[in-house]
Write a protein that holds these residues in place. Sequence first.
Motif, short mmCIF file in Angstrom:
data_model
loop_
_atom_site.label_atom_id
_atom_site.label_comp_id
_atom_site.label_asym_id
_atom_site.label_seq_id
_atom_site.Cartn_x
_atom_site.Cartn_y
_atom_site.Cartn_z
N GLY A 71 -48.45 8.01 -10.46
CA GLY A 71 -48.90 8.55 -11.73
C GLY A 71 -48.08 9.73 -12.22
O GLY A 71 -47.25 9.62 -13.13
N ASN A 72 -48.29 10.88 -11.61
CA ASN A 72 -47.59 12.10 -12.01
C ASN A 72 -46.74 12.62 -10.86
O ASN A 72 -47.04 12.37 -9.69
N TYR A 73 -45.72 13.38 -11.22
CA TYR A 73 -44.76 13.85 -10.23
C TYR A 73 -44.54 15.35 -10.34
O TYR A 73 -44.50 15.90 -11.44
N PRO A 74 -44.34 16.01 -9.20
CA PRO A 74 -43.71 17.33 -9.26
C PRO A 74 -42.26 17.12 -9.67
O PRO A 74 -41.68 16.05 -9.43
N VAL A 75 -41.65 18.10 -10.31
CA VAL A 75 -40.29 17.96 -10.81
C VAL A 75 -39.37 19.00 -10.18
O VAL A 75 -39.74 20.17 -10.02
N ALA A 129 -31.94 25.49 -20.77
CA ALA A 129 -32.44 24.72 -21.91
C ALA A 129 -33.02 23.37 -21.47
O ALA A 129 -34.07 22.94 -21.97
N VAL A 130 -32.35 22.70 -20.53
CA VAL A 130 -32.86 21.41 -20.06
C VAL A 130 -34.17 21.60 -19.28
O VAL A 130 -35.10 20.80 -19.40
N THR A 131 -34.24 22.66 -18.49
CA THR A 131 -35.48 22.94 -17.76
C THR A 131 -36.63 23.18 -18.74
O THR A 131 -37.75 22.67 -18.55
N LYS A 132 -36.37 23.94 -19.79
CA LYS A 132 -37.39 24.17 -20.81
C LYS A 132 -37.79 22.86 -21.49
O LYS A 132 -38.98 22.60 -21.72
N TRP A 133 -36.80 22.02 -21.77
CA TRP A 133 -37.07 20.72 -22.38
C TRP A 133 -38.01 19.89 -21.50
O TRP A 133 -38.92 19.21 -22.01
N VAL A 134 -37.80 19.94 -20.21
CA VAL A 134 -38.66 19.19 -19.28
C VAL A 134 -40.11 19.64 -19.43
O VAL A 134 -41.03 18.81 -19.49
N THR A 135 -40.32 20.94 -19.51
CA THR A 135 -41.70 21.44 -19.62
C THR A 135 -42.34 21.06 -20.95
O THR A 135 -43.58 21.05 -21.06
N GLU A 136 -41.53 20.75 -21.94
CA GLU A 136 -42.05 20.36 -23.26
C GLU A 136 -42.23 18.85 -23.41
O GLU A 136 -42.68 18.38 -24.45
N HIS A 137 -41.87 18.09 -22.37
CA HIS A 137 -41.98 16.63 -22.40
C HIS A 137 -42.74 16.13 -21.18
O HIS A 137 -42.32 15.20 -20.49
N LYS A 138 -43.86 16.77 -20.93
CA LYS A 138 -44.68 16.48 -19.76
C LYS A 138 -45.10 15.01 -19.71
O LYS A 138 -44.96 14.34 -18.67
N GLU A 139 -45.61 14.48 -20.81
CA GLU A 139 -46.11 13.11 -20.82
C GLU A 139 -44.98 12.10 -20.65
O GLU A 139 -45.10 11.13 -19.90
N GLU A 140 -43.87 12.35 -21.33
CA GLU A 140 -42.73 11.43 -21.25
C GLU A 140 -42.20 11.32 -19.83
O GLU A 140 -41.81 10.24 -19.37
N GLY A 145 -47.24 18.99 -14.38
CA GLY A 145 -47.57 20.20 -15.13
C GLY A 145 -47.74 21.44 -14.28
O GLY A 145 -48.03 22.52 -14.80
N GLU A 146 -47.54 21.31 -12.97
CA GLU A 146 -47.75 22.44 -12.07
C GLU A 146 -46.50 22.79 -11.26
O GLU A 146 -46.10 23.95 -11.20
N ASN A 147 -45.91 21.80 -10.64
CA ASN A 147 -44.80 22.04 -9.71
C ASN A 147 -43.46 21.82 -10.41
O ASN A 147 -43.12 20.70 -10.77
N LEU A 148 -42.71 22.93 -10.57
CA LEU A 148 -41.41 22.89 -11.23
C LEU A 148 -40.44 23.70 -10.38
O LEU A 148 -40.46 24.93 -10.42
N ALA A 149 -39.62 23.01 -9.62
CA ALA A 149 -38.69 23.67 -8.71
C ALA A 149 -37.26 23.55 -9.24
O ALA A 149 -36.96 22.69 -10.08
N GLU A 172 -41.19 31.70 -20.46
CA GLU A 172 -41.45 30.48 -21.23
C GLU A 172 -41.94 29.35 -20.33
O GLU A 172 -42.55 28.38 -20.79
N PHE A 173 -41.66 29.44 -19.05
CA PHE A 173 -42.16 28.50 -18.05
C PHE A 173 -42.05 29.19 -16.70
O PHE A 173 -41.42 30.24 -16.57
N THR A 174 -42.67 28.60 -15.68
CA THR A 174 -42.70 29.21 -14.35
C THR A 174 -42.04 28.29 -13.33
O THR A 174 -42.39 27.12 -13.22
N ILE A 175 -41.08 28.84 -12.62
CA ILE A 175 -40.45 28.12 -11.50
C ILE A 175 -41.30 28.37 -10.27
O ILE A 175 -41.58 29.52 -9.92
N THR A 176 -41.71 27.30 -9.59
CA THR A 176 -42.59 27.45 -8.44
C THR A 176 -41.84 27.60 -7.12
O THR A 176 -42.32 28.27 -6.21
N LYS A 177 -40.67 26.94 -7.01
CA LYS A 177 -39.88 27.05 -5.78
C LYS A 177 -38.40 26.91 -6.12
O LYS A 177 -38.04 26.30 -7.14
#
Length: 306
Positions: A71-75, A129-140, A145-149, A172-177
């Motif tokens: 279903g959903n993935y950490p990124v 910019a690409v990392t920010k784009w990822v956070t803006e295209h969660k559904e795609e 929506g939680e884990n962004l390394a 603008e977004f949070t890096i988790t690891k």
Amino acid sequence: MTLHPEIKNTFDSMPSEDSKQKIIPEEARKFMNIPATPIEKRVPLYALEDKNVPTPEMDIPIRIYTPEDKGNYPVLMYFHGGAFFSGNIESHDDIVREIAMESGYKVIAVDYRLAPEHPYPAALQDCYAVTKWVTEHKEELNWDGENLAVAGDSSGGNLAAAVSLLSRQKQEFTITKQVLYYPSLDLDLSEFRYASLIENAKGYGLESDVLAEFNSFYLSGGADPNDPLVSPIKEQNLEHLPASLVITAEHDPLRDEGELFAENLRNSDVSVELKRYKGGVHAFLGKFTHLDEYKGVYRLTGEFLN
């Protein structure tokens, strides 16, 4: 520990190069961008997709690695190495596949602009910019929506650390690891402040004498190597940065700056895992991870991310 015997045999079989010969980026890319693993021997994944991400500067090519159907993935964002002037998605494809499979993360590799055609801050702007784009295209992307390394090797490790610093600054977004493989974190080579630059200066693949020229391509736009976004080790305040895994190699000129950065993070109450691979050299991922001593680096990465 001495250099691993198989690595030594590999180096001994290679023709010697003149470190004083001027580096021509376009020529160097022809051999530096060759993947270490033939495509037929690379780890198969559930899905790979190449696409372009629109940014204020230009469309940035990316490759999306999906390890399994769920279903959903950490990124995990991956920024390739190559001394800021070489490397691309294809040159590190074998490495990224392994990380995706071991971690279960959807990994997005970024084909950022290279120096000297595009000096600092182009590569950092693209990665951010690409990392920010990822956070803006969660559904795609089916991001959880939680884990962004973020992760990167060598100069890519520099970019991963800089993206973490910039994300803390911009909020603008949070890096988790973050995962930093033998990172290049200090581009100020006005003096050799690290013992590893002297101990491992010659004969281990990456030679200390060429580092200043490598860095000069990235710095050619007038960047200050004392700026923490250029040399992340210069950042004095490391509080509230993501939990970090720092991988170093015993016979790497960049070993000590990576280990000092890990120590600095730990002193700022950031959770850090540091692993030095004995007998190893710079850029051992892909090239020497078939050896028993180094194949565990991908498993270690997966365990850290999870």
